[in-house]
Design an enzyme around this catalytic site. Structure first.
Site, PDB file in Angstrom:
ATOM      1  CG  ASP A 142     -93.238 -13.029  22.931  1.00 27.02           C
ATOM      2  OD1 ASP A 142     -93.516 -12.045  22.242  1.00 27.02           O
ATOM      3  OD2 ASP A 142     -93.862 -14.097  22.864  1.00 27.02           O
ATOM      4  CG  ASP A 207     -99.840  -8.626  19.855  1.00 26.94           C
ATOM      5  OD1 ASP A 207     -98.654  -8.742  19.496  1.00 26.94           O
ATOM      6  OD2 ASP A 207    -100.259  -8.974  20.969  1.00 26.94           O
TER       7      ASP A 207
END
Length: 400
Positions: A142, A207
């Protein structure tokens, strides 16, 4: 288990050609499970082992879902005195035993942190070695809490290059297969232009959410960058949100179909203990999975007509409706009804660049699992449900 990187995206229609990372792993999109969407930080090693056992019992392992990935919240908040990441002593008291159990069932495992636990910047090789010692095979990396470029004097590619180099070094020194490396940068730095030089997949948008507007936006964005996907390098459209509420059954089918045929990694984000028979049936559609896992043709499907909008129109609410692509067994067609009511969808076969003029094609319905005769010239499907999908496989059947 796996590691994850997450981010938001900007649109680009021009792509450069770069060599895909081909180091012997992840030539095809990864299939598996990710803990975040169903559990977020409410995880422990017993849950991971239980999930792996459920995947096997439900037949998901048999159809190719062979990764079990813990996304975040697996570590203590601080490294130890020697600088190493330490597993959470309560939730993961014996993490190597957990990965051993998961491997014994026939799975691989991966790791991912954006929840405020120790990250790996400037600890890349140390952490990669730790993850391998813990028994992990997949790293989703990430982009959270990275120092600004004007501080470290290093662009986004350089930040990911550090971990890519560490993983390559680890494989060389340990003699073990390389990690599957998933870049989760959210597309902000046009990662699809350079991601395949470093990793096996890369997130292209922010997301996902379990609602049609989120699916439509992701599909729209990805429709302009399908050229970036091929063997060993895949546009990652984020996790599968089937069974989490917010989607109709037809929308769930469209979600799975679009992700699979665009060769995205397929990581289930559902509580498997509460999964319904219908959702399990979607996840186990072996005819759709066969396109995603095609060992001969690695290309994504792409739009050949937008439908509601003029071609090449970017519309996050109404993405392209007519798609096609090659496969080892014929031409794949996806018809996506982006409208809120039933729709009749019709196209000339030769609108797809993969169809030859003057030929007859047999038609296989990949959801009904039926052979539907032959087509020549045009093809029409009546009453496609709102936000529904049609997936077809057309095979050359001879001269018209």
């Amino acid at each position: 288990m796996s590691f994850t990187v997450i981010g938001s995206a900007a649109l680009a229609s021009l792509l450069v050609s770069v060599a895909a990372l081909d180091n012997g792993v992840a030539r095809l999109p990864v299939l598996g499970y990710n803990t975040w969407n169903a559990y977020q930080c409410n995880i422990n090693q017993d849950l991971l082992v239980t999930t792996a056992n459920l995947m096997k019992a439900l037949g998901l392992l048999d159809v190719g879902y062979n990764y079990v990935n813990v996304d975040d919240c697996y570590a203590e908040k601080s490294r130890d005195a020697d600088g190493f990441i330490v597993p959470d002593k309560i939730r993961f008291p014996d993490i190597k035993n957990m990965t051993d159990q998961i491997h014994a069932l026939g799975f691989d495992s991966g790791w991912e942190t954006c929840a405020g636990y120790p990250g790996s910047f400037q600890n890349e090789l140390r952490d990669a070695t730790t993850f391998q010692d813990w028994g992990f095979d997949y790293l989703k990396y990430d982009n959270c809490f990275i120092p600004a470029d004007n501080v470290i004097r290093q662009g986004m590619l350089g930040k990911y290059q550090r971990m890519a180099d560490a993983l390559a070094t680890l494989s060389q020194t340990s003699g073990k297969p390389p990690f599957v490396f998933s870049l989760c940068e959210w597309g902000q730095e046009q990662v699809w232009l350079w991601g395949k030089e470093l990793g096996h997949s890369w997130r292209v948008t922010g997301d996902i959410a379990p609602k049609w507007s989120s699916l439509a936006s992701i599909i729209n964005f990805n429709s302009f960058i399908t050229q970036a996907t091929d063997f060993s390098g895949h546009n990652d459209m984020d996790m599968l949100q089937l069974g989490n509420g917010g989607l109709t059954f037809e929308e769930a089918k469209s979600h799975f179909t679009a992700w699979a045929l665009m060769k995205s990694p397929l990581l289930i984000g559902t509580n498997l203990s509460a999964i319904t028979h219908d959702i399990l049936g979607i996840l186990k559609n072996t005819e759709i999975l066969a396109i995603n896992q095609d060992s001969v043709v690695g290309k994504s499907i792409s739009p050949f007509r937008w439908g509601k909008n003029p071609d090449w129109t970017s519309n996050s609410s109404f993405p392209a409706q007519y798609w096609s692509g090659p496969s080892q067994n014929g031409t794949v067609i996806m018809l996506l009804n982006t409208l809120s009511g039933p729709s009749t969808m019709s196209f000339n076969l030769t609108e797809s660049p993969w169809i030859r003029a003057g030929r007859v094609y047999s038609v296989r319905d990949l959801w009904a699992h039926t052979d539907n005769g032959t087509a020549v010239g045009t093809f029409t499907v009546k009453n496609v449900p709102p936000h529904g999908v049609v997936a077809l496989l057309l095979k050359d059947f001879g001269d018209a």
